[in-house]
Design a protein around this motif. Structure first.
Motif, mmCIF file in Angstrom:
data_model
loop_
_atom_site.group_PDB
_atom_site.id
_atom_site.type_symbol
_atom_site.label_atom_id
_atom_site.label_comp_id
_atom_site.label_asym_id
_atom_site.label_seq_id
_atom_site.Cartn_x
_atom_site.Cartn_y
_atom_site.Cartn_z
ATOM 1 N N VAL A 138 0.849 -1.203 0.000
ATOM 2 C CA VAL A 138 0.000 0.000 0.000
ATOM 3 C C VAL A 138 0.878 1.244 0.000
ATOM 4 O O VAL A 138 0.618 2.203 -0.743
ATOM 5 C CB VAL A 138 -0.952 -0.014 1.214
ATOM 6 C CG1 VAL A 138 -1.699 1.302 1.323
ATOM 7 C CG2 VAL A 138 -1.932 -1.171 1.108
ATOM 8 N N LEU A 139 1.941 1.245 0.808
ATOM 9 C CA LEU A 139 2.819 2.419 0.870
ATOM 10 C C LEU A 139 3.605 2.612 -0.424
ATOM 11 O O LEU A 139 3.799 3.733 -0.879
ATOM 12 C CB LEU A 139 3.782 2.292 2.050
ATOM 13 C CG LEU A 139 3.123 2.368 3.435
ATOM 14 C CD1 LEU A 139 4.146 2.079 4.524
ATOM 15 C CD2 LEU A 139 2.489 3.722 3.638
ATOM 16 N N VAL A 140 4.063 1.513 -1.028
ATOM 17 C CA VAL A 140 4.822 1.620 -2.267
ATOM 18 C C VAL A 140 3.940 2.138 -3.397
ATOM 19 O O VAL A 140 4.383 2.914 -4.246
ATOM 20 C CB VAL A 140 5.447 0.243 -2.632
ATOM 21 C CG1 VAL A 140 6.006 0.240 -4.039
ATOM 22 C CG2 VAL A 140 6.526 -0.122 -1.631
ATOM 23 N N ASN A 141 2.677 1.724 -3.417
ATOM 24 C CA ASN A 141 1.763 2.106 -4.488
ATOM 25 C C ASN A 141 0.829 3.253 -4.089
ATOM 26 O O ASN A 141 -0.267 3.390 -4.651
ATOM 27 C CB ASN A 141 0.926 0.892 -4.906
ATOM 28 C CG ASN A 141 1.770 -0.169 -5.549
ATOM 29 O OD1 ASN A 141 2.485 0.102 -6.498
ATOM 30 N ND2 ASN A 141 1.696 -1.380 -5.021
ATOM 31 N N ALA A 142 1.244 4.076 -3.164
ATOM 32 C CA ALA A 142 0.405 5.185 -2.708
ATOM 33 C C ALA A 142 0.097 6.157 -3.849
ATOM 34 O O ALA A 142 -1.007 6.714 -3.917
ATOM 35 C CB ALA A 142 1.089 5.920 -1.560
ATOM 36 N N GLU A 143 1.053 6.354 -4.737
ATOM 37 C CA GLU A 143 0.807 7.260 -5.873
ATOM 38 C C GLU A 143 -0.287 6.701 -6.787
ATOM 39 O O GLU A 143 -1.151 7.447 -7.258
ATOM 40 C CB GLU A 143 2.086 7.461 -6.678
ATOM 41 C CG GLU A 143 3.145 8.226 -5.937
ATOM 42 C CD GLU A 143 4.449 8.282 -6.705
ATOM 43 O OE1 GLU A 143 4.556 7.613 -7.749
ATOM 44 O OE2 GLU A 143 5.351 8.995 -6.252
#
Length: 177
Positions: A138-143
């Motif tokens: 989730v944090l890596v794909n926040a964008e």
């Protein structure tokens, strides 16, 4: 003495009409079917078709169309009535499109429904990423998650502008004014 020898005319036996010719069954089954004679499209027939397509709500339009046809020569009336059929089809298509926009207009006019349209896909993407790769995913794909939310929000804003629909004012703005 026979009738032919005596000089009398011999009448042929009358054939009995049957639903199909029993004596030529293969010819009857395999013969090419005759096409029914088509009537040509006349201005009156095209005008009646345009009136049926346009519907009962547009009776005034039919009276305008008939006034136009009354002034035209017959060879131009056919072309004009064919154009009326096309116009009636366009009117019906516009009616169908307007009915299809009703649910979208309801969503665009409601702040709650439009917020749900933005939040639901964004939350679904977050949930899929969380189930697939955990908090790190989730944090890596926040964008990407932000892009999904911004895209749906942009579609809501574009739809409100395109359809000229505005949600009601917020409570705080009503109290100030």
């Amino acid at each position: 003495m026979s009738a032919a020898a005596s000089g009398q005319r011999v009448r042929p036996k009358e054939e009995v009409l049957l639903p199909f010719p029993f004596f030529d069954i293969p010819g009857w089954f395999f013969s090419s079917a005759k096409r029914p004679r088509r009537r040509p499209w006349t201005a009156r027939r095209l005008f009646a078709l345009a009136g049926r397509i346009a519907g009962a709500r547009r009776a005034s339009l039919r009276s305008d169309w008939s006034a136009v046809l009354a002034e035209l020569p017959p060879h131009e009336a056919v072309r004009a009535s064919a154009g009326m059929v096309v116009a009636a089809l366009r009117l019906r298509a516009a009616d169908v499109a307007q009915r299809c926009w009703r649910p979208a207009d309801r969503v665009l006019a409601s702040r709650t429904l439009s917020n749900m349209v933005v939040a639901a896909p964004t939350a679904a993407v977050m949930w899929i990423l969380f189930r697939h790769s955990g908090e790190i995913g989730v944090l890596v794909n926040a964008e990407a998650i932000a892009v999904v939310g911004a895209t749906f929000r942009g579609l809501i804003v574009l739809g409100r502008w395109w359809r000229d629909v505005a949600p009601p004012e917020r409570e705080a703005q009503r109290r100030r004014g």
